[in-house]
Structure formats: structure tokens, C-alpha cells
Enzyme design. Structure first.
Site, short mmCIF file in Angstrom:
data_model
loop_
_atom_site.label_atom_id
_atom_site.label_comp_id
_atom_site.label_asym_id
_atom_site.label_seq_id
_atom_site.Cartn_x
_atom_site.Cartn_y
_atom_site.Cartn_z
CE1 TYR A 81 76.57 67.90 63.68
CE2 TYR A 81 78.19 69.52 64.37
CZ TYR A 81 77.31 68.51 64.68
OH TYR A 81 77.14 68.13 65.99
CB THR B 224 76.97 71.52 67.52
OG1 THR B 224 78.37 71.64 67.25
CG2 THR B 224 76.22 72.07 66.33
#
Ligand code: UDP
Length: 334
Positions: free
Chosen positions: A145, A121
């Protein structure tokens, strides 16, 4: 008869994973899905694709699946994906995204699966101090995250150096839209991602959209992101697989984006334009863990893979998301 290799897709019943399943199948690969169906849907997996219901950290189950289907590559989508939730519940993210992936990679090594493709990501970059993020831009995640995914990149790098496995970590920017043929899309209830939330609001499923922050250092003060169509992203996975097979000595770290950004206001304007409605907007404070802008430099993926984005248009992304949202109504109303 399948002449191309068979790929295990973790999280193949989820949003991005189900698009990858279609892309692999359309390209002639064998596909097996493993999904615990916590956020995925069994109907998102085509009927002719085997669906193993279970956990990626269940090593007995995973290793039997890898052997039984003679798996050549793992595409790993399973994981938790909501940035603000990761701030509130970091251990969930280090468990689901880092610890369980460690076990999955261990299973791959034990069985001798040679190729691994990982959903990384742009959140691994944190708040970059460059306009467009390159793969060598320092990775300094600002939320759990992003950190949970960066830890997996490190694991893969170290494992690839120690074992006969190569990998591709695809660093996704903001994934949105749905299969242009309407076969799958983003179906999660309680979604938090902007385009999904906005089309839900346009269809009257929510009262409106809250804008998280209007005082960022961006042209209109709202957050800027590089939105990529999920089907272009799925296509990149198939090409990444082919690159790994073609040169087993090389691994890759590649940004997946279009190299341009849209603000929250621009996205909401696009949804208003396409639906011919006006979404109610509420100005809210910034959300924890959100950087001002995240835009890719995508020159590495363009140079490494024969990737040609086919849906790099915000209105197209929104219209596919909208079409899917409407079809979800019919599915649920049926
Ligand atoms: N955003 C917003 N309202 C929402 C959801 C998102 O203003 O209901 C903003 C968010 O602050 C960010 C951008 O939209 O600037 C994209 O957020 P999203 O959650 O879609 O993806 P993220 O970039 O956090 O992975």
C-alpha cells in the site's frame, strides 16, 4: 453561478473524498465527482454535484469530463486503502493505486489541467526511526500500500518537472471521524480501520475488537497512530488547492496529522468512555505490515497553509464517528 474553479474529485463517493466534496462546495468551488462505486456510495455525493460513474483509467471518459467541465484541478482520492489486503494482494494495489493513477495523470497532462492534489499516506515512511516523522524523513514503505502511493509521488514529481502542472501530495496519518453536521461519514462494509471497527463493536455490530500486537516498543505495547479528523483533512485539501493556484511554480509534500499519537488501548478506552460501554477486547498477534508508531511532525503544513485544525481531539473524533455509525443504522433500517 460558480465563480471559483471547478475541481474533479476522484473517489468522491468514498469516505475521505465525500468530505472533500462538501468542503469544496462549502467554500464555493464547482465540483464534479468520478467514482466507479466499487467501495463508494452514490448517496454520499450531494444531489447537485455531477457524478460520473466510471474508472479513473478510462482515459476517454476522464478526458471528456475534464474538458466538458473545464476542470482546473484534480483531487485524487480513488484507490485501495487497506494495508493488510495490500500484503496479500499487492498487484491489486499496484494496479488500482499506481497504474491507474499513471493514466489519470496522463489525462491531466493531455488536457492541460494545471493542478493535482494527491492522497498520499504516512505508510510511505514505513517504520521511521524518529519519534515524529518529517517530510524529509526517508520514505521506506514496509507494505505494498505504502509503496503504491510512493510510486505516485515519484510520478507526480517527475511530471511536474516536465509539464505545466503543479501538485500537492498530502501524506495522511490515520483518518477518522465524520462530518460534524452528519452529512457523510465512513460507510464501507467490512471496514478494518480501528476507530470504525471500535464504534461498530460498541454498537453491537461486531462481537468485539482484536488488538493486533501488544509487544510493540510503545508505552503500552500496542500500536500508536496520529488520528486526524476527516473534516480537518478535507479543509487541508481546499487550502492546498488555493496554494497551488496562488503559486503554479511550486509543488508541496505535506504531512497531515496533529503531531500526537494514541495507542490502540487509548482509542478503545475513548470509545468505552464515550459510549459508556465496554468493548470486548481480544489480544492477537501483530498484523502483517504494521509499524509500531507513526506520528507526524506537522510543522510544514502549519507553515505552508493557513490550516487551523478544528477537531484535534480524540473524543470528538470518536463521537463524530459514533454519530455517523448510528445514522448508518437508521439509513439501512429505513
Ligand atoms: N488495529 C487493531 N485492531 C483492529 C484494527 C486496527 O489493533 O481491528 C491497530 C493496528 O494494528 C494499528 C492501529 O490499530 O496499530 C491502526 O490501524 P488501522 O488499520 O486503523 O490503520 P493503519 O495504521 O493500518 O493505516
Amino acid at each position: 453561478m460558480t465563480t471559483k474553479p471547478t475541481v474533479l474529485v476522484t473517489g468522491g463517493a468514498g469516505y475521505i473524498g465525500s468530505h472533500a466534496v462538501l468542503a469544496l462546495r462549502d467554500a464555493g468551488y464547482g465540483v464534479v465527482v468520478i467514482d466507479n462505486l466499487v467501495t463508494g456510495f452514490d448517496w454520499a455525493v450531494p444531489a447537485d454535484v455531477p457524478l460520473v460513474r466510471g474508472d479513473i483509467a478510462d482515459q476517454t471518459l476522464v478526458e471528456a469530463t475534464l474538458r466538458d467541465h473545464a476542470i482546473t484541478a484534480i483531487m485524487h482520492f480513488a484507490g485501495s486503502v487497506v494495508v493488510p489486503e495490500s500484503v496479500e494482494n499487492p498487484l491489486k494495489y499496484y494496479h488500482n493505486n499506481s497504474a491507474k493513477t499513471r493514466d489519470l495523470i496522463d489525462s491531466a497532462v493531455r488536457v492541460g489541467v494545471p493542478h493535482f492534489i494527491f492522497s498520499s499516506t504516512a505508510a510511505t515512511y514505513g517504520t521511521p526511526d524518529v519519534e515524529k516523522v518529517r517530510e524529509d524523513t526517508p520514505q521506506r514503505p514496509i507494505n505494498p500500500y505504502g509503496m503504491s502511493k510512493l510510486m505516485t509521488e515519484y510520478m507526480l514529481r517527475d511530471v511536474a518537472a516536465a509539464h505545466p502542472l503543479n501538485f500537492c501530495a498530502l501524506r495522511y496519518f490515520n483518518v477518522a471521524g465524520a462530518d460534524p453536521q452528519g452529512r457523510t461519514g465512513q460507510s464501507t462494509a467490512g471496514a478494518t480501520h480501528l476507530i470504525k471497527v471500535a464504534v461498530e463493536a460498541a454498537l453491537g455490530k461486531r462481537a468485539g475488537v482484536g488488538i493486533f500486537g501488544t509487544d510493540f516498543d510503545t508505552p503500552d505495547g500496542t500500536g500508536v497512530r496520529d488520528y486526524i479528523h476527516v473534516s480537518d483533512l478535507a479543509a487541508a485539501h481546499v487550502l492546498a488547492l488555493e496554494a497551488l493556484i496562488a503559486d503554479p511554480a511550486r509543488s508541496h509534500l505535506l504531512n497531515c496529522g496533529y503531531g500526537r499519537g494514541f495507542s490502540v488501548l487509548e482509542v478503545l478506552d475513548a470509545v468505552d468512555r464515550i459510549t459508556n460501554r465496554t468493548i470486548e477486547r481480544t489480544l492477537l498477534p501483530r498484523r502483517a505490515g504494521d509499524p509500531a508508531a507513526l506520528i507526524s511532525d506537522n510543522s510544514a503544513i502549519l507553515a505552508t497553509l493557513p490550516w487551523q485544525p478544528r477537531h484535534a481531539d480524540l473524543d470528538l473524533i470518536v463521537s463524530h464517528a459514533l454519530a455517523w455509525e448510528r445514522s448508518l443504522d437508521e439509513r439501512q433500517g429505513a
